[in-house]
Design a protein around this motif. Structure first.
Motif, PDB file in Angstrom:
ATOM      1  N   GLN C 460      35.347  -6.957  86.791  1.00 39.45           N
ATOM      2  CA  GLN C 460      35.683  -5.555  86.993  1.00 39.45           C
ATOM      3  C   GLN C 460      34.455  -4.662  86.794  1.00 39.45           C
ATOM      4  N   THR C 461      33.662  -5.004  85.779  1.00 35.41           N
ATOM      5  CA  THR C 461      32.464  -4.206  85.512  1.00 35.41           C
ATOM      6  C   THR C 461      31.495  -4.294  86.686  1.00 35.41           C
ATOM      7  N   MET C 462      31.256  -5.529  87.139  1.00 35.20           N
ATOM      8  CA  MET C 462      30.331  -5.726  88.270  1.00 35.20           C
ATOM      9  C   MET C 462      30.835  -4.985  89.500  1.00 35.20           C
ATOM     10  N   LYS C 463      32.124  -5.080  89.721  1.00 33.22           N
ATOM     11  CA  LYS C 463      32.714  -4.409  90.885  1.00 33.22           C
ATOM     12  C   LYS C 463      32.457  -2.905  90.801  1.00 33.22           C
ATOM     13  N   ALA C 464      32.668  -2.393  89.584  1.00 34.09           N
ATOM     14  CA  ALA C 464      32.442  -0.965  89.381  1.00 34.09           C
ATOM     15  C   ALA C 464      30.987  -0.587  89.632  1.00 34.09           C
ATOM     16  N   MET C 465      30.100  -1.542  89.400  1.00 32.02           N
ATOM     17  CA  MET C 465      28.676  -1.270  89.581  1.00 32.02           C
ATOM     18  C   MET C 465      28.180  -1.742  90.955  1.00 32.02           C
ATOM     19  N   ALA C 466      29.093  -1.997  91.867  1.00 30.98           N
ATOM     20  CA  ALA C 466      28.757  -2.469  93.235  1.00 30.98           C
ATOM     21  C   ALA C 466      27.913  -3.731  93.193  1.00 30.98           C
ATOM     22  N   GLY C 467      28.184  -4.568  92.186  1.00 31.00           N
ATOM     23  CA  GLY C 467      27.516  -5.869  92.129  1.00 31.00           C
ATOM     24  C   GLY C 467      26.110  -5.825  91.586  1.00 31.00           C
ATOM     25  N   LYS C 468      25.611  -4.653  91.271  1.00 34.36           N
ATOM     26  CA  LYS C 468      24.193  -4.548  90.937  1.00 34.36           C
ATOM     27  C   LYS C 468      23.889  -4.703  89.442  1.00 34.36           C
ATOM     28  N   GLY C 469      24.931  -4.853  88.647  1.00 31.40           N
ATOM     29  CA  GLY C 469      24.696  -4.980  87.214  1.00 31.40           C
ATOM     30  C   GLY C 469      23.980  -6.270  86.886  1.00 31.40           C
ATOM     31  N   ASN C 470      23.097  -6.201  85.908  1.00 33.89           N
ATOM     32  CA  ASN C 470      22.439  -7.420  85.458  1.00 33.89           C
ATOM     33  C   ASN C 470      23.495  -8.260  84.743  1.00 33.89           C
ATOM     34  N   PRO C 471      23.788  -9.463  85.284  1.00 30.33           N
ATOM     35  CA  PRO C 471      24.904 -10.229  84.726  1.00 30.33           C
ATOM     36  C   PRO C 471      24.732 -10.523  83.232  1.00 30.33           C
ATOM     37  N   ALA C 472      23.528 -10.801  82.797  1.00 29.63           N
ATOM     38  CA  ALA C 472      23.312 -11.135  81.382  1.00 29.63           C
ATOM     39  C   ALA C 472      23.609  -9.936  80.491  1.00 29.63           C
ATOM     40  N   LEU C 473      23.140  -8.762  80.935  1.00 26.52           N
ATOM     41  CA  LEU C 473      23.365  -7.554  80.130  1.00 26.52           C
ATOM     42  C   LEU C 473      24.850  -7.182  80.094  1.00 26.52           C
ATOM     43  N   VAL C 474      25.489  -7.330  81.263  1.00 28.28           N
ATOM     44  CA  VAL C 474      26.925  -7.027  81.329  1.00 28.28           C
ATOM     45  C   VAL C 474      27.671  -7.906  80.330  1.00 28.28           C
ATOM     46  N   ASN C 475      27.322  -9.169  80.369  1.00 28.92           N
ATOM     47  CA  ASN C 475      27.946 -10.120  79.433  1.00 28.92           C
ATOM     48  C   ASN C 475      27.732  -9.711  77.983  1.00 28.92           C
ATOM     49  N   GLU C 476      26.469  -9.418  77.712  1.00 30.44           N
ATOM     50  CA  GLU C 476      26.090  -9.113  76.338  1.00 30.44           C
ATOM     51  C   GLU C 476      26.836  -7.889  75.821  1.00 30.44           C
ATOM     52  N   ILE C 477      26.869  -6.851  76.641  1.00 29.79           N
ATOM     53  CA  ILE C 477      27.507  -5.596  76.225  1.00 29.79           C
ATOM     54  C   ILE C 477      29.019  -5.784  76.059  1.00 29.79           C
ATOM     55  N   LEU C 478      29.614  -6.506  77.010  1.00 29.35           N
ATOM     56  CA  LEU C 478      31.056  -6.755  76.916  1.00 29.35           C
ATOM     57  C   LEU C 478      31.385  -7.527  75.635  1.00 29.35           C
ATOM     58  N   LYS C 479      30.562  -8.554  75.382  1.00 31.32           N
ATOM     59  CA  LYS C 479      30.786  -9.373  74.164  1.00 31.32           C
ATOM     60  C   LYS C 479      30.789  -8.463  72.937  1.00 31.32           C
ATOM     61  N   ARG C 480      29.754  -7.614  72.886  1.00 32.78           N
ATOM     62  CA  ARG C 480      29.601  -6.740  71.727  1.00 32.78           C
ATOM     63  C   ARG C 480      30.812  -5.799  71.605  1.00 32.78           C
ATOM     64  N   ARG C 481      31.189  -5.193  72.763  1.00 38.47           N
ATOM     65  CA  ARG C 481      32.249  -4.193  72.720  1.00 38.47           C
ATOM     66  C   ARG C 481      33.619  -4.814  72.462  1.00 38.47           C
ATOM     67  N   LEU C 482      33.820  -5.982  72.925  1.00 37.08           N
ATOM     68  CA  LEU C 482      35.129  -6.622  72.736  1.00 37.08           C
ATOM     69  C   LEU C 482      35.194  -7.391  71.416  1.00 37.08           C
ATOM     70  N   GLY C 483      34.018  -7.697  70.869  1.00 36.72           N
ATOM     71  CA  GLY C 483      33.933  -8.541  69.693  1.00 36.72           C
ATOM     72  C   GLY C 483      34.266  -7.805  68.452  1.00 36.72           C
TER      73      GLY C 483
END
Lengths: 495, 95, 483
Positions: C460-483
């Motif tokens: 969903q995040t990548m979709k919102a960013m039109a695919g341009k999000g850095n996958p590693a950063l997206v992962n990292e931030i999501l982990k932090r925010r959901l953790g």
């Protein structure tokens, strides 16, 4: 002009042309006139290139006037019809090639043209050079200009296969001629017609454009009335040709100059195996005479042995037909030459080849096909190649001891038309003394040395080491000087 | 090693020379005489002798890989007994 | 037990040997100076030598000899320093001299070996008996006239290498693999272009069948098979035919046959009646062919790296799988392409891109490796954009398609389309905020232990960013925010 132009030697004609005593056109016309008179009887020429010869002669006259010094400028020659000549029908004496017009010029004839020669016409020959009498020509036999003293009516053969070339030069219908020698086809007719005939070393003259009979045995070479003339011709004909893989990349020495060399101190071998039981006494006597002449000229005579001589003919009659059977496969009625239509392609081939080839050619193709066929190759062809190696070894060993060999050229003088035709082997035996030099590839010349009791010419053969034609010319010239051969054929221009 | 009529016919077929039935006998006779005579070579001891294929003693020269020939179809076809345009023509062959 | 055919009387093994005729790459013919180019007007590439005019003589072409020696070296074969040419005598409409110049007793190349690869990943060595040089024949056209065959001699005298295998081949698959591998080696060496459609490579297929443990039975030769697929089919249908003959109590006759791909059968060839007696003998127009050892050594030193060596290197140096390595080395141009892409980059990623998206685009567009839809350099720069995190893998595929379409440089496409990867954590944080806010139920589920939902948030995040999000950063931030 009292001088008969057709009697001149090439060397004399060279001088006469240079000194403007006569023109090349006069020389050509004298020969063309002689041909017109005598050829209907002799049948030495299959075709005469009157217009082309005159044109070439006029070109030679213009060149001479400009100081051109090419050696054969204006010298009229006959060309054996085995040499392909650009735009000029070339038949090999066969019905098969009656319609064939080569779009190219053989290397040897191109060399002669380069040096200014004038071509009078194409000389008759045994069909595909298979024969020793010129009787296998599809275009009829050639008459030898020489006559038996007591039997002037008998028509004698000129020898073969270069019978037309020999008869033309003997009858003064050309000053010289090209021939080819596969088993003696230059030397034997030279002997029969009182001429000098030279078979040079294998590889000395290119075979490119010469219709093949047996590739490993075919040698182009010259005919003329003197040793020096053959040397002049060979100097033009010889030379490396990149278009012939078997042509030797060896410098061509001055053969004409070699004719003046002394034979003093040369060792001349006399091979004892050539002294066959059935040899006519006259030939034996002439041979002894030749030995005596060379001895008197300062040569040392050495008895030598060529132990495999008697197997030469048998070897030849396997190797030559084998190669011929393959070389003549191209005459199939598809791309050139004669075609006999048939029900299908195979029938076309069989009819074309049965109709197009004469009996001797068909016979040799059959022999050659048989000796190469499955189950017989080892017994015939391979064995013959081994015997051929032994024959070469005989020569190699003899030439370690001597500089040249002296033998008779042929076992008889010219025979009459029709003789020996019934028995192929009797005919084949004509080549007994000449075949070994073809198998070994060594140079050999026939020099007219005397007459038999019928007044017919007989030749002696000089054989030397490969690429030592100079010694061959020196010895031949010594024999010529000693013999002083001056007899003339009955039928000749100006006679 | 005498040739029989069947061999004469087989050889003629291999050589693609039509031989009429009437000729077979004569040819057979002639060839047998010649082969009988050639048989004298069997006397020669050729043990250990390498066969000689030609009279030349040189190694073969090679040509450069240059296109300097061909390109003259008319001269190639000029002598043909039968042609169709730029092709040689023969009776139909069944492979 | 490998390939076997079941007959009424039991199991049969197929025995196959191949004689491959490979047209030598040379400008002029084997024994004449006429041209060899394909497709010329009839009889325009014919010299008097090729048409066997009276008095014409053969002179051998040095490059043809070189090519045969190179091929021999490429097959790890014995090079014979002295060889000889023989005449093979038979009459045929397109054989002008009535003989073919070939090498019978003393070929230029002796025994060698080819390793083939099979679909199960195994390899097998197929012996090469010999390689010799010979002349090609002309061409007969049977369909131009109702009662005539037309002859074109353009091909007559072109140099062929006949490469003869041992009867080591036991299945249609092995036969196909052998031809493909041989073709690959020839193309690497540049000694034959391997073009089977134009007849540059043709196979005579010798087939026999036997039961386990038997000696060889009679074989038949299927002439002039001109594709790998037909070779494989011909082996199978001929083997089945022979089994049928043997099982009906008859004998297989040794004969020459033709494969008819339309009907899927083989039939006897009428024109080969003289096949039993070719009357071979040394060609007296030619001398022995003598090769200087130094000349052979120099040719050897100049050989290119061949497929087997290249494959081993790709596995060893680049860590590629055997399969990927095989695919990449089959054609030299492909291997070159790959190495340009891989140079200084992640080789496995390069291999995946070449064999994946690149091959797909090439095949889709009907292009070739010599005329590729995207140059190796450009593909390499695309990989660089991934490596330096300018774009992510998903965007790279989009960029690649744009490269194929427009031919533009990947960096230019990225700039133009604004596809640069977002590595600004603020922007990613903002996108994550929105997604989490809009999906509070899923957040709750995730927190109660439904770990699998993590992927949903990433997507969903990548979709919102039109695919341009850095996958590693997206992962990292999501982990932090959901953790």
């Amino acid at each position: 002009m009292t001088q008969v132009l057709t009697d001149l030697t090439i060397a004399e004609a060279q001088a006469g042309l240079r000194d403007k005593r006569f023109s090349a056109e006069e020389l050509a016309l004298a020969h063309l006139h002689a041909i017109e008179t005598l050829n209907p009887r002799l049948n030495a020429y299959l075709s005469v290139g009157h217009a082309q010869a005159v044109e070439q002669a006029r070109a030679a006259d213009r060149a001479l006037a400009e100081g051109d010094t090419r050696p054969l400028l204006g010298i009229p020659l006959a060309i054996k019809d085995l040499f392909c000549t650009l735009g000029v029908r070339t038949t090999a004496g066969s019905k098969m090639l009656m319609p064939f017009i080569p779009p190219y010029e053989s290397t040897v004839t191109a060399n002669l043209l380069r040096d200014g020669a004038v071509f009078l016409g194409k000389a008759n020959m045994d069909e595909f050079a298979m024969g020793s009498s010129n009787m296998t020509s599809h275009f009829g036999p050639v008459e030898n200009p020489w006559k038996r003293r007591r039997d002037e009516s008998a028509v004698l053969v000129p020898g073969g296969s270069s019978g037309g070339s020999a008869a033309a030069v003997a009858a003064r219908l050309a000053m010289g001629a090209t021939g080819t020698d596969t088993g003696g086809s230059i030397r034997q007719p030279a002997s029969f017609c009182g001429l000098v005939g030279v078979k040079p070393t294998y590889g000395r003259c290119s075979r490119w454009g010469v219709i093949a009979f047996a590739s490993s045995l075919d040698h182009p070479g010259p005919f003329a009335r003197t040793v020096r003339d053959t040397a002049i011709l060979l100097n033009s004909m010889a030379g490396h040709d990149p278009k012939d893989s078997t042509s030797a990349d060896v410098a061509v020495p001055d053969f004409e100059k070699a004719c003046e060399r002394s034979v003093k101190g040369l060792r001349i071998g006399v091979p004892r195996e050539y002294r066959s039981d059935g040899m006519p006494g006259e030939i034996e006597a002439l041979w002894q005479q030749g030995i005596a002449w060379l001895k008197a000229a300062g040569a040392e005579i050495v008895d030598v042995s060529l132990p495999h001589t008697k197997y030469g003919l048998g070897t030849y009659y396997i190797v030559a037909p084998a190669e011929a059977s393959s070389n003549l496969a191209r005459y199939d009625g598809v791309r050139f030459g004669r075609r006999e239509n048939g029900e299908d392609l195979r029938d076309l081939y069989e009819r074309t080849r049965a109709e197009g080839f004469g009996p001797e050619v068909r016979r040799r193709i059959m022999i050659g096909t048989y000796v190469l066929s499955a189950g017989y190759y080892d017994a015939f062809y391979l064995r013959a190649q081994k015997v051929r190696a032994l024959i070469l070894r005989d020569f190699d060993e003899a030439f370690q001891r001597v500089d040249a060999l002296l033998t008779p050229t042929a076992p008889s003088a010219a025979f009459a038309l029709g003789e020996k035709m019934d028995d192929p082997i009797k005919m084949y035996l004509n080549d007994v003394f000449t075949v070994p030099a073809n198998l070994a590839g060594v140079p050999a010349a026939s020099v007219p040395a005397g007459l038999d009791s019928n007044g017919l010419p007989l030749g002696l053969q000089v054989i030397t080491r490969s690429f030592d034609e100079e010694t061959m010319f020196a010895v031949s010239a010594a024999l010529e000087r000693a013999a002083g051969f001056s007899a003339l054929p009955t039928l000749r221009a100006g006679a | 090693m005498a040739l029989d009529p069947a061999t004469v016919r087989r050889i003629a077929t291999l050589a693609r020379i039509r031989v009429e039935d009437a000729e077979v006998d004569k040819l057979q006779g002639e060839l047998n005489v010649i082969f009988g005579w050639i048989e004298q070579l069997n006397e020669v001891d050729v043990t250990g002798v390498a066969p000689l294929t030609g009279a030349s003693h040189m190694a073969m020269k090679m040509r450069e890989d240059v296109v300097n020939d061909g390109g003259y179809p008319e001269r190639i076809l000029f002598n043909a007994p039968d042609r169709a345009g730029e092709f040689f023509a023969v009776p139909k062959v069944v492979e | 037990m490998g390939y076997a055919l079941e007959g009424r009387t039991g199991t049969w093994e197929v025995v196959v040997g191949l004689e491959v005729h490979a047209q030598v790459v040379s400008k002029a013919k084997l024994f004449s100076g006429a041209a060899t180019a394909f497709g010329a007007e009839p009889n325009t590439q014919v010299s008097y030598v090729d048409a066997a005019f009276p008095g014409m003589l053969p002179v051998i072409n040095k490059v043809c000899v070189e090519q045969a020696v190179k091929t021999g070296l490429g097959l790890n074969a014995q090079i014979n320093n002295v060889s000889r040419f023989d005449r093979k005598n038979y009459f045929y409409a397109d054989l002008p001299a009535g003989y073919q110049i070939s090498q019978f007793e003393h070929p230029i190349v002796g025994k060698g070996e080819i390793e083939i690869e099979l679909s199960d990943g195994s390899t097998k060595a197929i012996g090469v008996t010999r390689l010799h040089l010979e002349q090609d024949a002309g061409k007969s056209l049977h369909d131009q006239h109702p009662t005539k065959t037309y002859i074109d001699l353009n091909r007559a005298g072109v140099a062929l290498m006949e490469i003869v295998s041992e009867p080591d081949i036991r299945s249609p698959e092995e036969a196909g693999a052998y031809v493909r591998k041989l073709r690959s080696i020839l193309r690497y060496l540049g000694t034959c272009d391997g073009n089977m459609e134009e007849g540059s490579l043709r196979a005579d297929v010798n087939v026999s069948v036997r039961k386990a443990g038997e000696e060889y039975r009679t074989r038949c030769e299927i002439k002039n098979v001109n594709s790998v697929r037909f070779v494989m089919q011909a082996v199978e249908v001929e083997a089945l035919r022979q089994i049928d003959v043997w099982e009906s109590g008859e004998e297989v006759r040794q004969e020459t046959r033709l494969f008819d791909p339309n009907r899927g059968v083989t039939r006897p060839m009428r024109s080969k009646e003289d096949a039993h007696d070719y009357r071979y003998f040394p060609d007296p127009d030619l001398l022995p062919l003598v090769l200087e050892q130094g000349w052979v050594d120099a040719l050897k030193a100049g050989l290119p790296e061949l497929p087997d060596a290249k494959k081993a290197r790709f596995i060893g140096d680049y860590g590629l799988s055997a399969y990927d390595a095989s695919v990449l080395v089959a054609e030299q141009a492909t291997a070159w392409f790959f190495e340009v892409v891989a140079k200084g980059r992640d080789a496995k990623q390069a291999a995946n891109w070449v064999t994946g998206d690149f091959f797909a685009a090439m095949n889709r567009l009907g292009r070739t490796i010599e005329d590729p839809p995207v140059s190796a350099e450009a593909l390499g720069r695309l990989l660089d954009l991934m490596a330096d995190k300018t774009i992510n893998g998903k965007i790279a595929k989009e960029v690649f398609e744009a490269m194929v379409e427009t031919g533009k440089d990947p960096a230019a496409i990225v700039d133009e389309k604004g596809l640069r990867q977002v590595t600004d954590t603020g922007a990613i944080d903002a996108a994550v905020d929105k997604i989490l806010a809009a999906n509070q139920d899923k957040v709750a589920e995730y927190k109660s232990g439904k770990d699998k939902l993590f992927g949903f948030f990433v997507g969903q995040t990548m979709k919102a960013m039109a695919g341009k999000g850095n996958p590693a950063l997206v992962n990292e931030i999501l982990k932090r925010r959901l953790g």
